[in-house]
Design an enzyme around this catalytic site. Structure first.
Site, PDB file in Angstrom:
ATOM      1  N   ASP A 103       0.865  -1.180   0.000  1.00  0.00           N
ATOM      2  CA  ASP A 103       0.000   0.000   0.000  1.00  0.00           C
ATOM      3  C   ASP A 103       0.902   1.231   0.000  1.00  0.00           C
ATOM      4  OD1 ASP A 103      -2.286   1.637   0.374  1.00  0.00           O
ATOM      5  OD2 ASP A 103      -1.900   1.687   2.526  1.00  0.00           O
ATOM      6  N   LYS A 104       0.350   2.381  -0.273  1.00  0.00           N
ATOM      7  CA  LYS A 104       1.157   3.610  -0.289  1.00  0.00           C
ATOM      8  C   LYS A 104       0.946   4.440   0.973  1.00  0.00           C
ATOM      9  CE  LYS A 104      -0.238   7.378  -2.166  1.00  0.00           C
ATOM     10  NZ  LYS A 104      -0.065   8.349  -1.069  1.00  0.00           N
ATOM     11  N   THR A 105      -0.278   4.951   1.133  1.00  0.00           N
ATOM     12  CA  THR A 105      -0.542   5.922   2.186  1.00  0.00           C
ATOM     13  C   THR A 105      -0.467   5.266   3.557  1.00  0.00           C
ATOM     14  OG1 THR A 105      -2.036   7.025   0.657  1.00  0.00           O
ATOM     15  CG2 THR A 105      -2.142   7.705   2.959  1.00  0.00           C
TER      16      THR A 105
ATOM     17  N   GLU B 245      -3.133  20.189  -0.100  1.00  0.00           N
ATOM     18  CA  GLU B 245      -3.855  21.443   0.072  1.00  0.00           C
ATOM     19  C   GLU B 245      -3.611  22.013   1.464  1.00  0.00           C
ATOM     20  OE1 GLU B 245      -8.338  21.734  -0.386  1.00  0.00           O
ATOM     21  OE2 GLU B 245      -7.596  22.372  -2.338  1.00  0.00           O
TER      22      GLU B 245
ATOM     23  N   ARG C 171       6.626  16.635  -5.169  1.00  0.00           N
ATOM     24  CA  ARG C 171       5.403  16.838  -5.948  1.00  0.00           C
ATOM     25  C   ARG C 171       5.304  18.316  -6.297  1.00  0.00           C
ATOM     26  NH1 ARG C 171       0.897  13.169  -3.176  1.00  0.00           N
ATOM     27  NH2 ARG C 171      -0.391  14.511  -4.446  1.00  0.00           N
TER      28      ARG C 171
ATOM     29  N   THR D  89      -2.361   1.211  -4.706  1.00  0.00           N
ATOM     30  CA  THR D  89      -2.868   2.332  -3.913  1.00  0.00           C
ATOM     31  C   THR D  89      -4.234   2.778  -4.404  1.00  0.00           C
ATOM     32  OG1 THR D  89      -2.437   4.638  -3.292  1.00  0.00           O
ATOM     33  CG2 THR D  89      -1.581   3.927  -5.406  1.00  0.00           C
TER      34      THR D  89
ATOM     35  N   ASP E 181      -4.947   5.828  -4.344  1.00  0.00           N
ATOM     36  CA  ASP E 181      -4.709   7.239  -4.644  1.00  0.00           C
ATOM     37  C   ASP E 181      -4.727   7.508  -6.146  1.00  0.00           C
ATOM     38  OD1 ASP E 181      -4.229   9.854  -4.043  1.00  0.00           O
ATOM     39  OD2 ASP E 181      -2.601   9.411  -2.657  1.00  0.00           O
TER      40      ASP E 181
ATOM     41  N   ARG F 218      -5.737   3.947  -7.969  1.00  0.00           N
ATOM     42  CA  ARG F 218      -7.189   3.901  -7.818  1.00  0.00           C
ATOM     43  C   ARG F 218      -7.700   2.465  -7.651  1.00  0.00           C
ATOM     44  NH1 ARG F 218      -9.447   7.963  -5.539  1.00  0.00           N
ATOM     45  NH2 ARG F 218      -9.455   9.917  -6.669  1.00  0.00           N
TER      46      ARG F 218
ATOM     47  N   LYS G 177      -6.999  -5.003  -5.033  1.00  0.00           N
ATOM     48  CA  LYS G 177      -5.709  -5.286  -4.393  1.00  0.00           C
ATOM     49  C   LYS G 177      -5.569  -6.780  -4.103  1.00  0.00           C
ATOM     50  CE  LYS G 177      -4.963  -0.845  -2.025  1.00  0.00           C
ATOM     51  NZ  LYS G 177      -4.677  -0.213  -0.736  1.00  0.00           N
TER      52      LYS G 177
END
Length: 1071
Positions: free
Chosen positions: A306-308, A421, A525, A606, A608, A713, A719
């Site tokens: 996973d990423k996050t 953000e 980023r 991910t 994301d 996504r 997964k």
């Protein structure tokens, strides 16, 4: 509204017992349990509560029907998502508003797709289209919104989160499954030799009396009831078969299973106690939650991560920026630090000297920027101070974040849709542009007035928000300042922003692009910031077009909105670019580098967005500049047009064909170059088609050929399906690692599931096989503990088969020597205690303490890990080699002992040996040989191993003394055999010494030749350490060059690529 009945199973009872407010009619709401909800019920969910089912949002506590949702349990993301009710129902903000509420919803059937929803609502005789923007999914949480009203569309097993659930499988390691086959093989061998022995025994018995003469007179065949009766030879053979099955049962190492379980439990204790895998900040050590898969940790071929929250800390930090062509910010990223350490660059020394310099700066989450030129109001002295002012003003107002004021301290924090953000708003605040209030129509900030030098409050009228999405790749706001000027402020990806610049707005374009390239190479980023001033007529024309598009209920509504936004987001003036670090966990690039050097493939799965995932790929060195990217996506104009056309069948067929075409094109690209490295990036929609039965093997072939694979996504079910595909398609060991509830399916499907005990709850940990606190601990878990466990278990099993075959073969040969009469060579207690006391403890010590290579060298030479991936230590050749060694040892012990003792006077009186003396002598030789064989096999001696090996031999002699002193009715043939028979006879000691040495010489010779002339990888490292060259760079490089494959990802690969590109660049310059 239509309703349907739901039946609840035991697995849902915990959630089913929770309560939520439900509309009972006449505008009144009462609490009811989740299990009572039905499709069509209207519910009221309050702040910080979970949604009880999949709901279509009707209204919220905000006037415009907005709400903020945390989807951590679905996609692992802790940043908030913005949802919005239909304008037609957003005014229903009170319970009483539902007194006469009636509507009809038509929507898609239940499915597992988290990111799509198609439906319509018929309300007050008008049709309104429904999209994922109105869908609130079960197990997500309402945040920063007092309440929402929603209507239930899916309940129970029909909800999308339940559609993504998978059943937990039972896991066993590949070595255990292979060991089962070996047991079956030995069982077949046992039956075979028992059958052969029984047939021979039957033949000999039938021919035992001829012409009244008995061949085996000592068995008294004339006075036997059945067993030796020549007239009942067939029955005697059957009885002998049963006897032989019990006698030869020592070929089957039943105690091996018990010993392995003991060893594995002790190994997990060592993993749990490893201080190097203890995370002090969270006070969490590593925790092996099962002992079944220890050795599997040393055989991992592919990691699916996973990423996050797994690779990242789930926090963004504003670290650098480029304004008016000038680069600001002196911070270093994780990637830059890792590259500097590898090259021995002075960067690290400079950084340390800066750290030693006392800075009166407090750490601020999301802000890691340091540049005195624009901090503390010094930006007013910059050459382009007006651009700097507009740059940070844009960061302060161009967003959808909500400020929250702490009533006690007065400090302002921000809740934003994404960590990026939040980082921008925090950066603006820290640099003097503080966003402090938002209403439906205004944004208020405090900023430094360059003229007066004072902080002043400014209010901007918010006219329009042009939201970000993955297609637009930008976000804009249209504001009116206090002077009446109309401004369009925009931020977005460079791929869409540079093409929208006006001819007179490109003053800083070249320098900005150059600096952005440097930021990307450092794993940051980036976003481009630009603006333009509007006149009233232009805005009025745009607003009419924009509002008409928003109020449209046609199928091309989104296209009209995009067209309106696109028309005004033109002729922009470039301000600069931001560089944000998606803060990786400590040590992630180095860990991935080591794992890549070990030959382990790493896939990132991910939920994301693609852009985010690609940036993280650069940050953790899975991707690098110069690596060719194969991107498979359905975000293509022709596919989007078909989707909006509403023809589902045509859209599905075109999407599938497009995915297959892109996969085939990727395979062609892959086969066209054998020197370049490739990265495969695929989005969730494409992945759905790539995982179909007749496409998945094609997709796997492409993915396996790539150095890195990133699936964006991805839903939880996808997964799990990708993990299953890799596991089944490659036949290699897979490891899944994640930290959220959305990773549970992946962890359960993988051969090994590793849960990160992070900030996203304990669902992943509870479903995992091993829990660690940080991704970086995976390096030590696999390369050190994984390798040790694999090497120990492999050696232990091979040795166990060896010692049992050695022992069992002496039994078989003695019985053959005694014409298969069923007479055991050894006393009953000798037989019983062989695997319990005399040989069991050394093999347990081997499984717990042995180290072929130290932990430091395991990490220094990661390619050592490939011994487990290629299974060289537990291959059939190695197993059969150990079995052959056992056969040779058993034959040599038996024939040497019988030849030495058979016709010789054993004692001074001239007596020859009886079977009790021969049995005790052979047993002595077996105990010595198998224990000395253990001493030759051990790579790392500890005091415990010395005690167990030599203590096992000493225990045999003590047992002979003690057991022989017991009355003959109990000790039978062992009565005084050592004191009176063995100890006084020199031939006993000479025979034992000769047999032990002669039996071990062949194995010792083979080991010396193999290690000196045909060393395995761990043997080379052992030689390196023995010769004292373990810290000599030249010798170490020679050993590393024996690697079986080049490294294509990681910091090392990034540096190698840079070094290779430099000579090429210099050649071009010279030419």
């Amino acid at each position: 509204m239509s309703r349907k009945t739901r039946f609840w199973t035991g697995g849902e009872r915990r959630d089913a017992g929770r309560k939520v407010k439900i509309h009972r009619g006449d505008g009144t709401f009462e609490f009811t349990e989740w299990k009572n909800l039905r499709v069509g019920d209207i519910v009221k969910v309050e702040k910080d509560n979970f949604f009880p089912a999949d709901l279509v949002m009707l209204a919220s506590g905000y006037d415009d029907g907005l709400c903020y949702v945390e989807t951590m349990n679905l996609d692992g993301e802790t940043n908030l998502k913005l949802k919005q009710a239909l304008d037609a129902t957003s005014g229903l903000q009170a319970d009483s508003g539902f007194q006469n509420f009636k509507a009809i919803i038509k929507c898609e059937d239940p499915n597992a797709s988290l990111y799509t929803f198609v439906g319509t609502m018929e309300y007050e005789e008008q049709q309104y289209p429904l999209s994922p923007q109105q869908l609130l999914l079960r197990d997500s949480k309402l945040r920063n919104t007092d309440y929402i009203y929603g209507v239930v569309v899916f309940t129970g097993h029909d909800t999308k989160v339940m559609q993504n659930a998978t059943n937990p499988p039972s896991k066993r390691s590949k070595i255990e499954r292979k060991m089962d086959k070996l047991i079956y093989l030995l069982l077949l061998l046992l039956v075979l030799i028992s059958f052969i022995g029984s047939v021979i025994f039957g033949i000999i018995t039938s021919d035992d009396i001829q012409d009244g003469k008995m061949k085996r007179w000592y068995l008294k065949p004339d006075d036997s009831s059945i067993y030796y009766d020549p007239k009942k030879a067939a029955v005697a053979a059957i009885l002998h078969f049963l006897t032989a099955m019990m006698l030869y049962s020592y070929f089957i190492p039943i105690s091996l299973y018990v010993s392995i379980e003991i060893v594995k439990v002790l190994q997990t204790i060592f993993i749990n106690q490893d201080i190097q895998m203890y995370h002090e900040e969270s006070d969490k050590p590593a925790h092996a939650r099962t002992s079944n898969l220890n050795e599997e940790l040393g055989q991992v071929d592919t990691i699916l991560s996973d990423k996050t929250g797994t690779l990242t800390c789930n926090s963004m930090e504003f670290i650098k920026c480029s304004i008016a062509g000038t680069a600001y910010g002196h911070g270093f990223t994780e990637v830059e630090r890792a590259m500097a350490r590898r090259k021995g660059s002075p960067l690290m020394e400079n950084e340390q000297s800066e750290e030693n310099y006392e800075h009166p700066k407090l750490a601020v989450k999301g802000f890691n920027f340091d540049d005195e030129r624009i901090m503390n109001g010094n930006w007013v002295n910059e050459p382009h101070s007006d651009v700097v002012q507009l740059f940070f003003r844009l960061l302060a107002v161009c967003h959808t974040a909500i400020p929250e004021v702490d009533e006690e301290t007065g400090k302002i924090s921000y809740e934003a849709e994404s960590p990026d953000e939040a980082a921008f708003v925090i950066a603006a605040r820290e640099l003097g542009f503080e966003f402090y209030q938002r209403t439906q129509t205004n944004i208020c900030i405090r900023e430094l007035d360059p003229v007066s030098g004072m902080h002043v409050e400014k209010s901007y009228k918010l006219l329009s928000v042009l939201e970000f999405n993955s297609t637009r790749k930008r976000m804009s706001v249209i504001l009116q300042d206090e002077e009446g000027k109309l401004l369009l402020l925009s931020k977005g990806a460079d791929s869409v922003m540079f093409e929208r610049l006006a001819q007179d707005g490109r003053e800083f374009e070249d320098k900005t692009k150059e600096q952005m390239h440097e930021y990307a190479d450092a794993g940051l980023r980036t976003l481009v910031l630009a603006y333009r001033q509007l006149d009233e007529e232009e805005y009025k024309s745009f607003n009419e077009k924009f509002m008409a598009a928003k109020n449209s209920v046609s199928a091309d509504r989104d296209e009209k909105i995009e067209e309106a936004a696109d028309s005004i987001e033109r002729d922009l003036i470039l301000l600069g670019a931001t560089a944000v670090e998606d803060k990786l966990q400590n040590g992630v690039p180095e860990c991935i580098d080591k794992l890549a050097q070990a030959g382990i493939k790493i896939w990132v799965l991910t939920g994301d967005k693609m852009e985010t995932a690609i940036n993280i790929g650069y940050a953790c060195s899975l991707l690098r500049q110069g690596m060719k990217q194969i991107i498979i996506t359905l975000d293509r104009p022709e596919i989007i047009r078909l989707e909006k056309g509403g023809n589902k069948d045509a859209f599905a067929k075109a999407s599938r064909d497009s995915v297959i075409y892109q996969i085939n094109e990727g395979k062609k690209l892959l086969s066209s170059s054998s020197t370049e490295s490739f990265a495969l990036i695929i989005d969730g929609k494409s992945l759905a088609y790539a995982l179909e039965d007749d496409v998945k093997n094609l997709f796997l072939q492409l993915a396996v050929g790539c150095a890195s694979v990133i699936c964006c996504r991805s839903s939880p079910k996808q997964k799990a399906l990708v993990t299953r595909l890799v596991k089944a398609g490659t036949g290699k060991v897979t490891l899944g690692i994640g930290d959220g509830a959305n990773d549970v399916g992946m962890l359960q499907e993988a051969d090994i599931g590793v849960g990160i005990s992070g900030a996203e709850g304990m669902q992943a940990v509870m479903a995992s096989d091993v829990a660690i606190a940080q991704f970086r601990f995976l390096e030590r878990l696999l390369l050190v503990h994984g390798h040790w466990c694999y090497q120990r278990i492999s050696s232990m099993i091979c040795y166990f088969f060896y010692k049992n075959i050695t022992f069992g073969l002496t039994l078989f040969l003695y019985e053959a020597y005694a014409s298969f009469s069923g007479q055991p060579a050894y006393n009953d207690w000798y037989l019983s205690l062989y695997n319990v006391f005399f040989t069991s403890l050394p093999v347990i010590a081997l499984g717990v303490f042995d180290q072929d290579v130290s932990a430091r060298l395991c990490l220094k030479f990661p390619m050592l890990y490939q011994e487990g991936v290629q299974n060289v230590l537990f291959s059939w050749l190695r197993i059969l080699g150990w079995m052959f060694n056992g056969v040779c040892n058993g034959v040599m012990i038996f024939f040497f002992c019988t030849t030495a003792l058979q016709h010789q006077a054993f004692r001074k009186g001239g007596e020859v040996v009886d079977f009790a003396v021969l049995g005790a002598t052979m047993y002595t030789c077996v105990v010595w040989v198998v224990n000395c064989q253990m001493a030759l096999s051990v790579s790392y001696f500890t005091l415990i191993q010395h005690i167990f090996i030599w203590g096992g031999i000493a225990l045999w002699y003590l047992f002979l003394l003690a057991y022989g002193a017991i009355t003959p009715t109990l000790s039978t043939s062992a009565f005084m055999v050592f004191v009176e028979g063995l100890a006084p006879a020199p031939s006993y000691w000479i025979t034992a010494l000769f047999v032990v040495v002669a039996t071990l010489i062949p194995f010792f010779t083979y080991s010396v030749i193999r290690m000196r002339f045909f060393p395995m990888y761990h043997n080379m490292i052992q030689w390196l350490r023995f010769d004292g060259h373990a810290d000599d760079p030249e010798y170490c490089q020679v050993v590393r060059q024996r690697s079986v494959r080049p490294t294509t990802v990681g910091v090392s690969a990034r540096i190698d690529a840079k070094l290779h590109s430099q000579p090429a660049a210099s050649r071009r310059e010279s030419s």
